[in-house]
Every structure is written in structure tokens, then in C-alpha cells.
Design a protein around this motif. Sequence first.
Motif, PDB file in Angstrom:
ATOM      1  N   GLY A  93       5.730  -6.290   0.257  1.00 48.40           N
ATOM      2  CA  GLY A  93       4.406  -5.773  -0.050  1.00 48.40           C
ATOM      3  C   GLY A  93       3.301  -6.585   0.591  1.00 48.40           C
ATOM      4  O   GLY A  93       2.301  -6.032   1.072  1.00 48.40           O
ATOM      5  N   VAL A  94       3.463  -7.903   0.622  1.00 50.24           N
ATOM      6  CA  VAL A  94       2.473  -8.766   1.260  1.00 50.24           C
ATOM      7  C   VAL A  94       2.401  -8.484   2.760  1.00 50.24           C
ATOM      8  O   VAL A  94       1.324  -8.566   3.368  1.00 50.24           O
ATOM      9  N   ARG A  95       3.513  -8.101   3.361  1.00 50.73           N
ATOM     10  CA  ARG A  95       3.548  -7.821   4.794  1.00 50.73           C
ATOM     11  C   ARG A  95       3.084  -6.401   5.128  1.00 50.73           C
ATOM     12  O   ARG A  95       3.198  -5.972   6.276  1.00 50.73           O
ATOM     13  N   GLY A  96       2.589  -5.685   4.147  1.00 55.37           N
ATOM     14  CA  GLY A  96       2.030  -4.364   4.404  1.00 55.37           C
ATOM     15  C   GLY A  96       2.984  -3.209   4.283  1.00 55.37           C
ATOM     16  O   GLY A  96       2.658  -2.076   4.669  1.00 55.37           O
ATOM     17  N   ILE A  97       4.167  -3.423   3.736  1.00 54.11           N
ATOM     18  CA  ILE A  97       5.166  -2.365   3.554  1.00 54.11           C
ATOM     19  C   ILE A  97       5.157  -1.921   2.094  1.00 54.11           C
ATOM     20  O   ILE A  97       5.083  -2.754   1.183  1.00 54.11           O
ATOM     21  N   HIS A  98       5.230  -0.617   1.904  1.00 53.42           N
ATOM     22  CA  HIS A  98       5.336  -0.087   0.545  1.00 53.42           C
ATOM     23  C   HIS A  98       6.788  -0.223   0.110  1.00 53.42           C
ATOM     24  O   HIS A  98       7.655   0.548   0.529  1.00 53.42           O
ATOM     25  N   ALA A  99       7.074  -1.209  -0.732  1.00 49.27           N
ATOM     26  CA  ALA A  99       8.442  -1.524  -1.157  1.00 49.27           C
ATOM     27  C   ALA A  99       8.630  -1.134  -2.616  1.00 49.27           C
ATOM     28  O   ALA A  99       7.786  -1.436  -3.460  1.00 49.27           O
ATOM     29  N   VAL A 100       9.747  -0.483  -2.897  1.00 44.88           N
ATOM     30  CA  VAL A 100      10.079  -0.019  -4.247  1.00 44.88           C
ATOM     31  C   VAL A 100      11.510  -0.433  -4.553  1.00 44.88           C
ATOM     32  O   VAL A 100      12.399  -0.303  -3.704  1.00 44.88           O
ATOM     33  N   ALA A 101      11.738  -0.932  -5.749  1.00 46.10           N
ATOM     34  CA  ALA A 101      13.084  -1.230  -6.245  1.00 46.10           C
ATOM     35  C   ALA A 101      13.240  -0.563  -7.602  1.00 46.10           C
ATOM     36  O   ALA A 101      12.352  -0.661  -8.453  1.00 46.10           O
ATOM     37  N   PRO A 120       0.827  -1.219   0.000  1.00 47.38           N
ATOM     38  CA  PRO A 120       0.000   0.000   0.000  1.00 47.38           C
ATOM     39  C   PRO A 120       0.854   1.260   0.000  1.00 47.38           C
ATOM     40  O   PRO A 120       1.780   1.399   0.802  1.00 47.38           O
ATOM     41  N   SER A 121       0.539   2.185  -0.894  1.00 50.67           N
ATOM     42  CA  SER A 121       1.309   3.435  -0.977  1.00 50.67           C
ATOM     43  C   SER A 121       1.082   4.329   0.237  1.00 50.67           C
ATOM     44  O   SER A 121       1.898   5.206   0.518  1.00 50.67           O
TER      45      SER A 121
END
Length: 478
Positions: free
Chosen positions: A135-143, A107-108
Amino acid sequence: MAIITEEPDSPTPLKQQKPTSKPPQSTTPITTKATNPFHFWFYFTFSVSLITLIFMFLTSLYPQDPKTWFLSLPTNLRQHYSKGKNIKVQTFPNQPQIEVFAIQEGPSKSSDHVLIVHGLGCSSFAFQKVVNFLGVRGIHAVAIDLPGSGFSDKMIVVEEEYVDDGALRRLKDMYNEIQEKGIFWGFDQLVEHGYVNYEENKVRVSKRNVVKAVDLGPEEIGKVLGQVIDTMGLSPVDLVLHDSALGLSANWISENRGLLRSVVVLDSVPSGTALPLWVLEMPVVRDVVLGFEFAFRRLLGKCCSKSVGNLEAEGHRILLKGRDGRRAVVGMGRNLNCSFDLNEWAVLDGVKGLPMQVIWSDALSKEWTDEGRQVADSIPQAKFVTHSGGRWPQEHDSEEIAESIYQFVSSLPKSVKQTEEEEPVPEHVQKMFDEARSGDHHHHHRGHDGRGHDHDHGHGHAHAGYMDAYGLGQGWAM
């Protein structure tokens, strides 16, 4: 008395002469040599293989057309590209923008934003499982793919000036001079001087478009990170630095503490890369490594990953070779700060006290594990954890790395983030908005005639002022 004389015998004709001695005969027996078809096919196969190898070497020197390269991508790379998007950044004021490829999960609006920056030779392709797990754990992850890597721009067209003093230029100038002053002026010059006396000594500065590799240095990489964080609304961000990314972004981190919440060092040394860049620079070696899948897979297995699958290795090879990415990576490697001192950096005001974690591989060698502990010891506030993979993330240890990042990020104090859906209004624009609304409100009370449309009209002016601040109108600004 008769004299009897003997006459010599007449010579025997040559054809009737018999040889007095036999020519020496060779003792070596004469044998008939049979043709072996195996020899022909051996030399034929060898010649075809050699010609094919030379052809592959020559074709590898020239980058493929971008469209042709993209259409030839395997399925896993196409799926990876379909999950991402391009972000435009500006590294130099007078040069065109560069597109940076990014993938994101989660989530953003999350209070935790993780930005993963890969090392040289690698790309976001290696972190897609890490991003997905976070992302599945609720962290907004970007690479992201750094410029020059992965699906980001690797070449850029720049306009440069040069002094044109060639013979064709002088001939062209003479022709232009005669066109400007007339053909009779040219005849007069020939009669008077014997040649056309044009402005030969005038320096001619011309412009041309040149295609260059996007080989950015630490200063430009810092600009890229800042613009990506700003565009995607990631501040305050948890920055994950992989491999050589620490050396590329260290100066920017010390100068932009306000944009960061924490830093994770993932098998990242102050200088140097897991993938040996000299292999990509040496002419013959680079063609073999990038031209053959098995050679590149062996290189990855020895230097970057303890074990790597065929499809994964082939994806890395295609991304590194495609669109002349090799040249960009080698150029960025030359820009690395080899004199970077981690101990001095860790005590800077912009770094001291910043929460950090060191995630290090303990499966390669004892020397590599000891180097990771030295990195952690150089940063007093850093936590040290290990993983079972190589210096590049692998399929089997991606979840292990992501879990370590998740545990560290989740333990940090939550940041205060703006929760409105609409874009935040800049401070100077908000001030003009308030002034316009206040002025219209007073005007409404002074000229109140019982009609309510004046109040609505005032709001309309306030909205026009907001638009005018971005150059989309002139009425209110005047």
C-alpha cells in the motif's frame, strides 16, 4: 497292710503356668517411620496439575461464546480487526450469506490490484505487513480470511429436513389426532380396536436448524473469490496464492481468465499444507497443540516458520482455535484435490500465457528449494525468485516478499480501469436509460409549446427507469 497310692498333682491354673518355650523373635529391628512432608506436597501438586490438564482438555472441546472470545482477544488481534471490514458472499442459493473478513491498503483507484489468499490454518493476520508495504508503494493490496479462518465466519446455521419416527413423535401424533377428531372418536377406537388407530405409518418429515462448520471446497472457494473481486472492484487482479490456496483456486483460475492479470505462487504446492492437518484432527494431540502456547509455537517453528515470535504465534493459535475454527480447517483440508496435476493445469487455455511468478523459501531445506524449482519448471511462463523466510510469512521477511510482489506487478502492462467515481451502470440498464431519454426527447419536440419544463420532465423519467430496473419503482416499468 496299708496300700499307699500316689495321686496325680492337681493341674496348675492357666494363669500360673509358665511358658516352656519362648516364641521366636524377629531378627529385623523395629524402626519408627517418620512422615516426610515432601511426599504430600509432591502428590498434591501432581494431582492438581492433572486435574487442571483434564479440565483444559474438556473445555477445549467446546467453542467459546463469540462475544466472550472477542473480548478476550489480545491487543495485536484487536488492532488487526479494527483495520478490516466484512464482505458478504453467497456460496449456496438456499443458505445464509457468509461474512468474509478483509484488510486493504493503498489507493483503490490504483491500476494495480493485489489480492492475497492464504493457505489452510493461516489467515490475513500473517500478511498484514505485506499488505502495508504494498500500500505504501502505491498498490491497492487486499488480504482476505477464507471462510472458516481468521475473523471470517467459521460456523453456519442451516435448515435441514429429517424423518421423525421416534416414540415421542408417535405419542404427539396420537394426541393431535384425538384433538382433531374429538375425544369420543378416541373412545370409539378404544372400544372397537382396543387402541387408538391413528395414522401410524405416515412418514413425518420435520425441519431443524443445525450448526455446521464452514468447510468449503474448491468450487465454493472460487465463488468466494469471484464475489470478493466483484464487490471490491479488483478486476483485473493480481492474485497471490499462499500454501494450499493454489489447489483450492486452480479450477476457478482456469475458468475466469478475464478477471485476472497475473498469478503469484507463494510457497504453494498443488496439494498439501504447511501446517499438518492431522495434528488438528487427532483428539489428544489437537488439545495439547491448541491448548498450550509453547506447543503451538514449536509446531509453527518446525513446519511453517523458521522463527516466530511469541505474540505472533499466540495470535495464530487464538484465531485457529477460536469459534471452532479447527473443525472448519480440517473439513476444508479433506476437500483438497490430492490428484491435482500442475503440469496439466499449466497448459490449459485459461492458464497458458497468464503471467506468473513463483516466490519460494530457500532457508528451510534443499529439498524444499528443489520442490519450488519443480513448481516453476511446470509453469513455462513463471519467474522464480526466493526469499529467506519460512513457508508462512514472518515479521523479518514480510518486506522481502512484498518487494518481490511489487517488482513483478510493476513490470506488467497497466490495465485500463474505469475512472468515474460513481458506480458503473450495467449494460442492460444503460440501454433502457438511453431508450427512455430518446423517447422523451422526441416527445419534447412533438409537443413543444414553448415551455422548457417538458425537457426536464423527460430526464426525470429516465432516472425513474434506472431505479425501476432494480425493483425500486413500478411506474416506468409498467
